[in-house]
Design a protein around this motif. Sequence first.
Motif, PDB file in Angstrom:
ATOM      1  N   GLU A 168       0.822  -1.209   0.000  1.00  0.00           N
ATOM      2  CA  GLU A 168       0.000   0.000   0.000  1.00  0.00           C
ATOM      3  C   GLU A 168       0.859   1.264   0.000  1.00  0.00           C
ATOM      4  OE1 GLU A 168      -2.800  -0.422   3.228  1.00  0.00           O
ATOM      5  OE2 GLU A 168      -3.456  -2.354   2.441  1.00  0.00           O
ATOM      6  N   LEU A 169       2.146   1.100   0.287  1.00  0.00           N
ATOM      7  CA  LEU A 169       3.057   2.248   0.253  1.00  0.00           C
ATOM      8  C   LEU A 169       3.367   2.601  -1.191  1.00  0.00           C
ATOM      9  CD1 LEU A 169       5.546   1.095   3.006  1.00  0.00           C
ATOM     10  CD2 LEU A 169       3.989   3.029   3.175  1.00  0.00           C
ATOM     11  N   ARG A 170       3.436   3.868  -1.457  1.00  0.00           N
ATOM     12  CA  ARG A 170       3.735   4.324  -2.812  1.00  0.00           C
ATOM     13  C   ARG A 170       5.142   3.879  -3.230  1.00  0.00           C
ATOM     14  NH1 ARG A 170       2.729  10.419  -4.924  1.00  0.00           N
ATOM     15  NH2 ARG A 170       3.698  10.146  -6.949  1.00  0.00           N
ATOM     16  N   GLY A 171       5.234   3.240  -4.379  1.00  0.00           N
ATOM     17  CA  GLY A 171       6.534   2.796  -4.873  1.00  0.00           C
ATOM     18  C   GLY A 171       6.895   1.376  -4.478  1.00  0.00           C
ATOM     19  N   ILE A 172       6.072   0.754  -3.629  1.00  0.00           N
ATOM     20  CA  ILE A 172       6.347  -0.618  -3.201  1.00  0.00           C
ATOM     21  C   ILE A 172       5.379  -1.572  -3.889  1.00  0.00           C
ATOM     22  CG2 ILE A 172       6.427  -2.238  -1.245  1.00  0.00           C
ATOM     23  CD1 ILE A 172       8.561  -0.219  -0.892  1.00  0.00           C
ATOM     24  N   GLY A 173       5.930  -2.440  -4.705  1.00  0.00           N
ATOM     25  CA  GLY A 173       5.123  -3.462  -5.365  1.00  0.00           C
ATOM     26  C   GLY A 173       5.229  -4.769  -4.598  1.00  0.00           C
ATOM     27  N   LEU A 201      16.325   0.215   5.345  1.00  0.00           N
ATOM     28  CA  LEU A 201      15.540  -0.198   4.175  1.00  0.00           C
ATOM     29  C   LEU A 201      16.366  -0.215   2.893  1.00  0.00           C
ATOM     30  CD1 LEU A 201      11.964   1.347   3.969  1.00  0.00           C
ATOM     31  CD2 LEU A 201      12.609  -1.050   3.812  1.00  0.00           C
ATOM     32  N   VAL A 202      17.355   0.673   2.788  1.00  0.00           N
ATOM     33  CA  VAL A 202      18.150   0.725   1.552  1.00  0.00           C
ATOM     34  C   VAL A 202      18.938  -0.564   1.325  1.00  0.00           C
ATOM     35  CG1 VAL A 202      18.333   3.241   1.414  1.00  0.00           C
ATOM     36  CG2 VAL A 202      20.103   1.943   2.608  1.00  0.00           C
ATOM     37  N   GLU A 203      19.076  -1.385   2.369  1.00  0.00           N
ATOM     38  CA  GLU A 203      19.774  -2.655   2.215  1.00  0.00           C
ATOM     39  C   GLU A 203      18.904  -3.709   1.537  1.00  0.00           C
ATOM     40  OE1 GLU A 203      21.450  -3.856   6.015  1.00  0.00           O
ATOM     41  OE2 GLU A 203      22.050  -1.792   6.429  1.00  0.00           O
ATOM     42  N   VAL A 204      17.615  -3.430   1.431  1.00  0.00           N
ATOM     43  CA  VAL A 204      16.686  -4.367   0.801  1.00  0.00           C
ATOM     44  C   VAL A 204      16.763  -4.223  -0.718  1.00  0.00           C
ATOM     45  CG1 VAL A 204      14.255  -5.038   0.575  1.00  0.00           C
ATOM     46  CG2 VAL A 204      15.148  -4.274   2.791  1.00  0.00           C
ATOM     47  N   LYS A 205      16.852  -5.367  -1.399  1.00  0.00           N
ATOM     48  CA  LYS A 205      16.915  -5.371  -2.860  1.00  0.00           C
ATOM     49  C   LYS A 205      15.678  -4.676  -3.419  1.00  0.00           C
ATOM     50  CE  LYS A 205      17.349  -8.847  -6.553  1.00  0.00           C
ATOM     51  NZ  LYS A 205      18.060  -8.032  -7.505  1.00  0.00           N
ATOM     52  N   GLY A 206      15.906  -3.719  -4.327  1.00  0.00           N
ATOM     53  CA  GLY A 206      14.780  -3.015  -4.942  1.00  0.00           C
ATOM     54  C   GLY A 206      14.495  -1.656  -4.327  1.00  0.00           C
ATOM     55  N   ILE A 207      15.182  -1.331  -3.227  1.00  0.00           N
ATOM     56  CA  ILE A 207      14.970  -0.018  -2.615  1.00  0.00           C
ATOM     57  C   ILE A 207      16.259   0.787  -2.684  1.00  0.00           C
ATOM     58  CG2 ILE A 207      14.395   1.246  -0.511  1.00  0.00           C
ATOM     59  CD1 ILE A 207      12.560  -1.014   0.245  1.00  0.00           C
ATOM     60  N   GLY A 208      16.184   1.880  -3.403  1.00  0.00           N
ATOM     61  CA  GLY A 208      17.342   2.758  -3.541  1.00  0.00           C
ATOM     62  C   GLY A 208      17.132   4.018  -2.723  1.00  0.00           C
ATOM     63  N   GLU A 209      18.105   4.906  -2.792  1.00  0.00           N
ATOM     64  CA  GLU A 209      18.039   6.161  -2.039  1.00  0.00           C
ATOM     65  C   GLU A 209      16.786   6.984  -2.368  1.00  0.00           C
ATOM     66  OE1 GLU A 209      19.843   7.341   0.403  1.00  0.00           O
ATOM     67  OE2 GLU A 209      21.303   5.723   0.427  1.00  0.00           O
ATOM     68  N   LYS A 210      16.424   7.029  -3.650  1.00  0.00           N
ATOM     69  CA  LYS A 210      15.289   7.849  -4.071  1.00  0.00           C
ATOM     70  C   LYS A 210      13.980   7.341  -3.460  1.00  0.00           C
ATOM     71  CE  LYS A 210      13.403  10.075  -8.146  1.00  0.00           C
ATOM     72  NZ  LYS A 210      13.303  10.089  -9.596  1.00  0.00           N
ATOM     73  N   LEU A 211      13.759   6.035  -3.565  1.00  0.00           N
ATOM     74  CA  LEU A 211      12.545   5.448  -2.994  1.00  0.00           C
ATOM     75  C   LEU A 211      12.572   5.587  -1.471  1.00  0.00           C
ATOM     76  CD1 LEU A 211       9.909   3.936  -3.250  1.00  0.00           C
ATOM     77  CD2 LEU A 211      11.190   1.799  -3.400  1.00  0.00           C
ATOM     78  N   MET A 212      13.741   5.360  -0.900  1.00  0.00           N
ATOM     79  CA  MET A 212      13.914   5.496   0.548  1.00  0.00           C
ATOM     80  C   MET A 212      13.479   6.889   1.012  1.00  0.00           C
ATOM     81  SD  MET A 212      15.082   4.202   3.351  1.00  0.00           S
ATOM     82  CE  MET A 212      14.450   5.290   4.585  1.00  0.00           C
ATOM     83  N   GLY A 213      13.871   7.894   0.256  1.00  0.00           N
ATOM     84  CA  GLY A 213      13.524   9.270   0.588  1.00  0.00           C
ATOM     85  C   GLY A 213      12.030   9.511   0.621  1.00  0.00           C
ATOM     86  N   SER A 214      11.309   8.901  -0.316  1.00  0.00           N
ATOM     87  CA  SER A 214       9.861   9.115  -0.350  1.00  0.00           C
ATOM     88  C   SER A 214       9.135   8.258   0.689  1.00  0.00           C
ATOM     89  CB  SER A 214       9.309   8.830  -1.751  1.00  0.00           C
ATOM     90  OG  SER A 214       9.460   7.472  -2.073  1.00  0.00           O
ATOM     91  N   LEU A 215       9.751   7.169   1.106  1.00  0.00           N
ATOM     92  CA  LEU A 215       9.115   6.290   2.095  1.00  0.00           C
ATOM     93  C   LEU A 215       9.329   6.761   3.525  1.00  0.00           C
ATOM     94  CD1 LEU A 215      10.083   2.754   0.764  1.00  0.00           C
ATOM     95  CD2 LEU A 215       7.820   3.801   0.715  1.00  0.00           C
TER      96      LEU A 215
END
Length: 86
Positions: free
Chosen positions: A19-24, A47-61
């Motif tokens: 349900e979080l934006r950017g998380i499939g 969270l950035v250590e999780v595959k599929g989550i980069g700095e940009k997505l981390m910032g919005s989450l």
Amino acid sequence: AEEQQKLNLNTASAQELTELRGIGQKTADAIVAYRESNGPFKSVEQLVEVKGIGEKLMGSLREHVTVGAAPPADAKAAAAKAKPGT
């Protein structure tokens, strides 16, 4: 009304995470798998250590998720950082 409920990364199901934006589904499953193999998240930044989550997505989450109870000193510092000048 500004304080919205944050999703706890350590207790959320993969379904809730999607349900979080950017998380499939794939990334939600990766978050749950990371938590299962590494134990609870100690900080949202982890969270950035999780595959599929980069700095940009981390910032919005960052403002939508939490890792639950932090030591009071940390919580106070984080709150002060979050709202400069208040």
